[in-house]
Design an enzyme around this catalytic site. Structure first.
Site, short mmCIF file in Angstrom:
data_model
loop_
_atom_site.label_atom_id
_atom_site.label_comp_id
_atom_site.label_asym_id
_atom_site.label_seq_id
_atom_site.Cartn_x
_atom_site.Cartn_y
_atom_site.Cartn_z
N ASP A 189 44.64 35.62 29.18
CA ASP A 189 43.70 36.56 29.79
C ASP A 189 44.54 37.76 30.24
OD1 ASP A 189 42.04 38.03 31.41
OD2 ASP A 189 41.64 36.42 32.84
N ASP B 202 31.12 39.07 35.91
CA ASP B 202 32.58 39.11 36.10
C ASP B 202 32.97 40.23 37.05
OD1 ASP B 202 35.33 39.42 35.91
OD2 ASP B 202 35.41 39.35 33.73
P1 ADP Z 1 41.06 41.02 36.86
O1 ADP Z 1 40.41 42.25 37.43
O2 ADP Z 1 42.42 41.31 36.33
O3 ADP Z 1 40.20 40.30 35.89
P2 ADP Z 1 40.74 38.80 38.75
O4 ADP Z 1 39.53 38.31 38.10
O5 ADP Z 1 41.86 37.85 38.92
O6 ADP Z 1 41.37 40.11 38.12
O7 ADP Z 1 40.30 39.34 40.19
C1 ADP Z 1 41.21 39.84 41.09
C2 ADP Z 1 40.50 40.13 42.39
O8 ADP Z 1 39.99 38.93 42.94
C3 ADP Z 1 41.44 40.74 43.43
O9 ADP Z 1 40.80 41.83 44.06
C4 ADP Z 1 41.62 39.61 44.41
O10 ADP Z 1 41.87 40.06 45.74
C5 ADP Z 1 40.28 38.93 44.33
N1 ADP Z 1 40.31 37.57 44.86
C6 ADP Z 1 41.12 36.56 44.47
N2 ADP Z 1 40.89 35.46 45.24
C7 ADP Z 1 39.93 35.81 46.13
C8 ADP Z 1 39.27 35.12 47.21
N3 ADP Z 1 39.59 33.86 47.53
N4 ADP Z 1 38.32 35.79 47.90
C9 ADP Z 1 38.02 37.06 47.61
N5 ADP Z 1 38.60 37.75 46.62
C10 ADP Z 1 39.55 37.15 45.89
MG MG Z 2 39.32 39.40 34.41
#
Ligand code: ADP
Ligand code: MG
Length: 628
Positions: A31, A215
């Site tokens: 990913d 998403d």
């Molecule tokens: P991407 O945008 O690369 O797809 P992700 O799906 O991993 O990234 O999402 C990242 C976001 O999710 C970040 O803003 C992170 O702070 C947030 N995040 C991760 N864990 C939590 C949580 N437990 N509660 C709220 N937000 C979270």
């Molecule tokens: Mg993502």
């Protein structure tokens, strides 16, 4: 006939990812996210799992730093360096993939690094040392993840599936594929992120129909409406907001903190610290009702600021509500209503925020699927897809295949100890512990056989190998764990490990499918016909094995501690031993067992005296080693 194939390197650990035969392809799902990237692989049990870095983190920040002195730093370390080298640190490179400078500028995507136009107006990234294409930066991230996977899987990767947003156009997809190639990966396929999420939930095995994938990541929001027909997902509509995500939640919290402490223009250093604090506060508020942060400013003053979940929800309410508009529009574009959906899937770290979950439920009028970790679900689905494309598994085969015959090893007396039973669904793995038979035994022969019969000679011999280097111990003290693993192709790997020393040997065995159906049937029929006869033989062999063990143990005891017995006693013990040996030469297992029990009784007092002596030896401070 003995079939012995290549000896696999005996691995030190039995973590599921590491256990795979030579014949299985090493493939992964990646990913490649805007803020975080992950790599996952399917283990021998057919379960996908994300592969952590040595520190145990599965999510790699999609951040690449090119320090002025040279080198490339990726992930958490690059985040740390970004404070020092903001202009040399590239974040959110995904937003520039396959885009022209004009596109990127129009998107209002702000970067801490400089951009320029290259060939055909395509965007270039300018750091103090480099002039890079986004493909090169993405390749650096992919390479880091590939190396992590290679360490875990024990060898070079043979293929990867990389995910892309459903809305990515041809140029963005091509750029992603090039990045994979530049990282030395064979890109088996690019898969849409929402499709990967659906695969992770096994929706392709579920009911046909329409699914919504919501998403909310770090910097982007994507909604996709997919239709599943005949196991294939078709994208009906996509929508979203490329400038809305968890970072905006962090931003609201930062504003609040700065307002509290009355700072208007924070230094870059303080800004970065407060941003990190905001992110962790936000993430904690997904579990806790309130969090208090301690913020130390450059003037040495420390502020304690409490934030409740309710207050945080007020700060972000409009942002969360803003995701509803693209959702409704996408449904409309797809020509379906919320009621027509078969299911809704949560993807992205920001869907952990309870308020977001509740909002999704309200918009679609149903409880969304959230059993899987929303920030891992895309990588997990990509791993499943990679597994299928590599030929390691094809959808149904994974579930339907079974071992055609039992698999086991030869134990003393030419008996078969079955380890994996016939008809066990594969892939499968099972272990069983064995011990040494003689005092001081330093090697153990492992004979792998296949079949339903009780005796080795009536089964098919698959492989033989030896576990050497067992430290000399008294009979029965060593613990040798033998593990059988059958992968999705029916390939068997057997390993043996002495648990106290960790000495290990393993062997990969020819496909158990090497037997034709007719031969399998013959072996099964024989097992049934000979059942009764086999049973008697087995009992006889067991009795003899046990007799031999007791005789050998008694002999050793007499040699060591014979002086504890007077002449009469010695004579009696020896007579019982002789009687047992004679009985063991006959075909009657009951007689053998009776003779063995007699000897056992005769030697009870002897065993007690030996124990007293040993205890006394220990009490006088001698090392246990001295009398072994
Ligand atoms: P991407 O945008 O690369 O797809 P992700 O799906 O991993 O990234 O999402 C990242 C976001 O999710 C970040 O803003 C992170 O702070 C947030 N995040 C991760 N864990 C939590 C949580 N437990 N509660 C709220 N937000 C979270
Ligand atoms: Mg993502």
């Amino acid at each position: 006939m003995t079939v012995l194939l290549d000896i696999a390197e005996p691995g030190q650990s039995l973590r599921p990812h590491e256990v795979r035969s030579e014949h299985r392809k090493r493939v992964v799902g990646i990913d490649l996210g805007t803020t975080f990237s992950l790599v996952a692989a399917v283990d021998l049990q057919g379960k996908p799992a994300c592969i952590p870095d040595p520190a145990g983190h599965v999510a790699c920040p999609s951040v690449v730093c090119y320090p002025p002195k040279g080198g490339v730093v990726v992930g958490d370390a690059a985040v740390v360096l970004s404070a020092q080298f903001p202009a040399d640190t590239v974040a959110s490179v995904k937003r520039t993939m396959g885009r022209s400078l004009e596109d990127v500028q129009a998107s209002e995507h702000r970067t801490s690094y400089a951009l320029a136009a290259g060939d055909g107006g395509m965007v270039r990234i300018i750091t103090s040392q480099n002039n890079l294409s986004p493909v090169e930066v993405s390749a650096a991230i992919l390479k880091t993840l590939a190396e992590r996977a290679e360490d875990a899987l024990g060898g070079a990767l043979q293929g990867a599936v990389i995910t892309v947003p459903a809305y990515f156009d041809d140029a963005q997809r091509q750029a992603t594929k090039d990045a994979g190639r530049l990282a030395g990966l064979e890109v088996l396929r690019l898969v849409n992120e929402p499709t990967a999420a659906a695969l992770a939930y096994g929706l392709d095995h579920g009911r046909e129909g329409v699914y919504a994938i919501y998403d909310l990541g770090g910097g982007t929001f994507d909604i996709s409406i997919l239709r599943l027909t005949k196991g294939v997902f078709q994208v009906l509509a996509t929508g979203g907001d490329s400038a809305l995500g968890g970072d905006d939640f962090d931003h609201r919290l930062c504003e609040f903190f700065f307002q509290k402490v009355g700072v208007e223009k924070p230094t870059p250093d303080v800004l970065q610290r407060v941003r990190q604090m905001a992110r962790s506060t936000k993430e904690r508020l997904s579990q806790e009702d309130s969090v208090t942060i301690a913020l130390e400013l450059s003037d040495g003053k420390t502020w304690e600021i409490p934030v409740t979940r309710t207050h945080f929800e007020e700060m972000i309410a409009d942002l969360v509500r803003a995701t509803g508009i693209p959702c409704r529009r996408a449904l409309k574009d797809a020509g379906v209503g919320a009621k027509d959906l078969q299911g809704v899937v949560l993807v992205g770290g920001s869907t952990r925020v309870p308020m977001v979950r509740q909002f999704v439920k309200d918009v679609f009028g149903r409880e969304p699927l959230s059993d899987l970790d929303p920030d891992q679900v895309v990588a997990l689905g990509a791993a499943i897809q990679a597994e299928q494309l590599s030929g390691n598994a094809t959808g149904d085969m994974l579930l339907l295949d079974v071992t055609p015959l039992s698999l086991g090893i030869e134990t003393m007396g030419e008996l078969v100890e079955k380890i994996i039973a016939r008809n066990a669904p594969i892939p499968t793995a099972r272990s069983q512990d064995f011990t040494t038979f003689k005092d001081g035994q330093t090697a153990m022969a492992i004979h792998v056989v296949q079949g339903e019969r009780e005796l080795v000679n009536d089964c098919r011999s698959l492989a033989r190998f030896e576990l050497r280097g067992i430290p000399p111990m008294t009979a029965g003290a060593a613990r040798i764990r033998v593990t059988f693993q059958v992968d999705a192709d029916g390939l068997l790997t057997v390993s043996a490990r002495e648990e106290t020393t960790g000495i290990e040997q393993s062997v990969a065995v020819k496909p158990s499918y090497g037997l034709g159906d007719a031969e399998i049937e013959r072996l099964l029929r024989e097992a049934m016909v000979h059942g009764e006869e086999d049973w008697k033989k087995r009992l006889l062999h067991e009795a003899r094995v046990e007799a031999e063990r007791v005789l050998s143990a008694s002999g050793a005891a007499l040699r060591e501690d014979g002086d504890l017995l007077d002449e009469m006693e010695l004579k009696r013990v020896k007579a019982s031993m002789l009687a047992l040996w004679e009985a063991s030469q006959k075909e009657d297992h009951e007689a053998i067992n009776r003779a063995r029990e007699t000897l056992d009784k005769e030697t009870v007092f002897f065993a007690e005296r030996r124990m007293d002596r040993n205890v006394r030896r220990v009490m006088t401070g001698r090392k246990v080693d001295d009398f072994q």
